[in-house]
Design a protein around this motif. Structure first.
Motif, mmCIF file in Angstrom:
data_model
loop_
_atom_site.group_PDB
_atom_site.id
_atom_site.type_symbol
_atom_site.label_atom_id
_atom_site.label_comp_id
_atom_site.label_asym_id
_atom_site.label_seq_id
_atom_site.Cartn_x
_atom_site.Cartn_y
_atom_site.Cartn_z
ATOM 1 N N ASN A 34 0.240 1.519 0.445
ATOM 2 C CA ASN A 34 -0.488 2.389 -0.468
ATOM 3 C C ASN A 34 -0.238 2.033 -1.927
ATOM 4 O OD1 ASN A 34 -1.188 3.823 1.826
ATOM 5 N ND2 ASN A 34 0.616 5.142 1.646
ATOM 6 N N LEU A 47 -6.695 1.553 -0.180
ATOM 7 C CA LEU A 47 -7.252 2.835 -0.571
ATOM 8 C C LEU A 47 -6.638 3.327 -1.873
ATOM 9 C CD1 LEU A 47 -7.446 4.623 2.873
ATOM 10 C CD2 LEU A 47 -9.226 3.423 1.628
ATOM 11 N N SER A 67 -0.651 6.089 8.460
ATOM 12 C CA SER A 67 -1.117 7.237 7.706
ATOM 13 C C SER A 67 -2.584 7.019 7.345
ATOM 14 C CB SER A 67 -0.274 7.412 6.441
ATOM 15 O OG SER A 67 -0.692 6.496 5.450
ATOM 16 N N ARG A 68 -3.206 8.065 6.846
ATOM 17 C CA ARG A 68 -4.628 7.945 6.470
ATOM 18 C C ARG A 68 -4.797 6.891 5.395
ATOM 19 N NH1 ARG A 68 -9.119 7.158 6.136
ATOM 20 N NH2 ARG A 68 -10.909 8.514 6.476
ATOM 21 N N ALA A 69 -3.775 6.686 4.589
ATOM 22 C CA ALA A 69 -3.843 5.684 3.536
ATOM 23 C C ALA A 69 -3.906 4.276 4.088
ATOM 24 C CB ALA A 69 -2.630 5.812 2.617
ATOM 25 N N ARG A 268 -13.701 9.720 -3.046
ATOM 26 C CA ARG A 268 -12.613 8.992 -3.704
ATOM 27 C C ARG A 268 -12.769 9.110 -5.210
ATOM 28 N NH1 ARG A 268 -13.357 5.274 0.630
ATOM 29 N NH2 ARG A 268 -11.452 5.051 1.861
ATOM 30 N N ASP A 297 -9.582 11.402 -1.134
ATOM 31 C CA ASP A 297 -8.540 10.484 -1.592
ATOM 32 C C ASP A 297 -8.270 10.738 -3.070
ATOM 33 O OD1 ASP A 297 -6.853 8.430 -2.232
ATOM 34 O OD2 ASP A 297 -8.202 6.807 -1.645
ATOM 35 N N GLY A 299 -6.523 9.517 -5.774
ATOM 36 C CA GLY A 299 -5.819 8.336 -6.267
ATOM 37 C C GLY A 299 -5.729 8.301 -7.775
ATOM 38 N N LEU A 327 -5.405 13.034 0.999
ATOM 39 C CA LEU A 327 -4.311 12.166 0.581
ATOM 40 C C LEU A 327 -4.106 12.330 -0.913
ATOM 41 C CD1 LEU A 327 -2.294 9.773 0.843
ATOM 42 C CD2 LEU A 327 -4.258 8.244 0.509
ATOM 43 N N GLN A 329 -2.027 10.637 -3.675
ATOM 44 C CA GLN A 329 -1.213 9.448 -3.901
ATOM 45 C C GLN A 329 -0.158 9.693 -4.977
ATOM 46 O OE1 GLN A 329 -3.098 5.599 -3.873
ATOM 47 N NE2 GLN A 329 -5.029 6.462 -3.102
ATOM 48 N N GLU A 361 2.254 12.420 -1.751
ATOM 49 C CA GLU A 361 3.222 11.403 -2.153
ATOM 50 C C GLU A 361 3.862 11.711 -3.500
ATOM 51 O OE1 GLU A 361 1.129 7.701 -1.907
ATOM 52 O OE2 GLU A 361 1.222 7.642 0.282
#
Length: 433
Positions: A34, A47, A67-69, A268, A297, A299, A327, A329, A361
């Protein structure tokens, strides 16, 4: 724009404790897949926000079923193993009912596309090599990759920059056969534009579809995907959105018709400050399989997301699936996210699977939470209505209408809301509920 419910189970608030190298505040190991580019790992994770992997037709990246990542992404169908039904992403889907969308060349005629758009909107039919294709995302499963490998042309719809449309764009995709086919649609909302687009799926089709949605900086776009197929249709649709700086995205899925419908919306964030709302409504009758898998996502820092899907089931063999992945990040500080799914079971013999997933995360966020609930009618609600002289069958319909109407009201387009209200009424009229 986003109305975040106050009932969320909050996770967040900065910690005064030092971080342990390689771990989040929650103690989760940060997988290097990731991470961004480093000396030890020169290639960024697939991702990483807007997807660090460039637009190419190269081999797959990612680790399947981590993981989904770490989900495998590739434009090549051969990079994905043949499906067995044991995969996490496919364990609820009856593969035998996909009619070859996962295993055969998709050589059938794609549903016919017709577009009714206000002045200024550009509608084009382009070939596979058009540079706008592939900008929003990379296929994440074998069915989506198979569609990518087999589509012949794409429909590209562009809303010009700084344009605010007074009426919606209506895209009708009309199926007329059961030969397995592939479809591709690209929607581009240029900088500071504002629009509503409706994707209406109707007729009979067996189709795997990729929909790419690109919101440039400051754009506001609502996309409504209506699945009103005939009873013998099979539809798999990957709908991926790339959200620019301070852009606002609302995505609404309504699935009513079809034998098997599987819609996988992805949002995303490509830059800070974006907002995403993902709403869904589904009503499964006897024998229908309606599956929805959302993915947000985070990110980028300071982005907001809200996911709410609601479904009703009736009749023997009715099966619905909702899987929600969020997710957050490591660099997505300031994130505020919530997802919820609710299902109302109307008769015996139904099955509703609901799986919310949340990966965090970093603890430096505004908050994150998820919720899921599946149940029958509330007897107290029925008693209250019946005690006031309302017959039981009418009372049950009122409860269902109220339950689903929350999603319909999110659309904010009266003509579409009226259309969906009528569709729900037809579903209710088809049973004794």
């Amino acid at each position: 724009m986003t109305d975040i419910t106050t009932e969320k189970a909050r996770i967040g608030a900065p910690s005064a404790q030092p971080f342990i190298d390689g771990f989040t505040e929650e103690g989760e190991n940060l997988s290097p897949i990731n991470a961004g580019s480093t000396t030890e790992q020169p290639s960024a994770g697939p991702l990483a926000g807007a997807s660090a992997k460039g637009h190419s037709h190269g081999g797959g990246v990612g680790v399947p079923d981590s993981s989904r990542a770490g989900r495998l992404t590739s434009y090549k169908v051969e990079d994905f193993k043949a499906l067995t039904g044991l995969e996490e992403d496919w364990r609820f889907t009856p593969l035998r009912r996909l009619r070859g969308l996962h295993s055969e060349a998709l050589t059938g005629a794609a549903p016919a596309v017709s577009v009714n758009a206000p002045a200024g909107v550009t509608v084009e039919t382009v070939g596979r090599e058009d540079q706008r294709i592939g900008q929003a995302g990379i296929p994440e499963d074998r069915v989506s990759a198979n569609a990518w490998a087999n589509f012949q042309e794409a429909t590209v719809i562009t809303v010009p920059s700084e344009t605010s449309l007074e009426s919606e764009i209506t895209v009708t995709l009309a199926g007329a056969g059961t030969d397995a086919a592939a479809q591709h649609v690209v929607v581009v909302a240029e900088k500071f534009s504002k629009a509503v687009l409706v994707l209406g799926h109707e007729g009979t089709a067996v189709v795997s579809e990729n929909v790419e949605i690109i919101l440039e900086d400051g754009a506001e776009l609502t996309v409504v995907s209506l699945q009103e197929w005939n009873d013998d249709s099979v539809h798999a649709s990957s709908q991926q959105a790339k959200i620019g700086r301070d852009a606002k995205f609302k995505h609404i899925v309504v699935s009513l018709g079809g034998d098997l419908v599987r819609v996988t919306p992805t949002a995303r964030f490509a830059a800070p400050g974006g907002e995403a709302e993902l709403f869904g409504l589904y009503f499964a009758d006897a024998g229908q399989h309606l599956e929805h898998r959302t993915y947000v996502d985070h990110g980028q820092p300071n982005c907001v997301s809200n996911v709410l899907y609601k479904g009703a089931l009736q009749g023997k063999g009715a099966h619905t699936v909702w899987v929600g992945d969020v997710l957050i990040q490591k660099n997505a500080e300031g994130t505020d996210s919530y997802e919820k799914n609710q299902n109302l079971v109307l008769t015996d013999g139904c099955r509703a699977d609901s799986v919310p997933n949340l990966e965090i995360e970093t603890g430096l966020i505004e908050g994150a939470g998820h919720a899921s609930a599946t149940g029958r009618f509330d007897d107290e609600h029925l008693f209250y209505l019946m005690a006031r002289g309302i017959p039981e069958d009418v009372a049950r319909r009122l409860v269902v209408r109220g339950f689903l109407n929350e999603i319909i009201q999110k659309i904010k387009v009266p003509a579409i809301e009226d259309r969906l209200t009528e569709a729900v009424e037809r579903e209710l009229a088809a049973t004794d509920n």
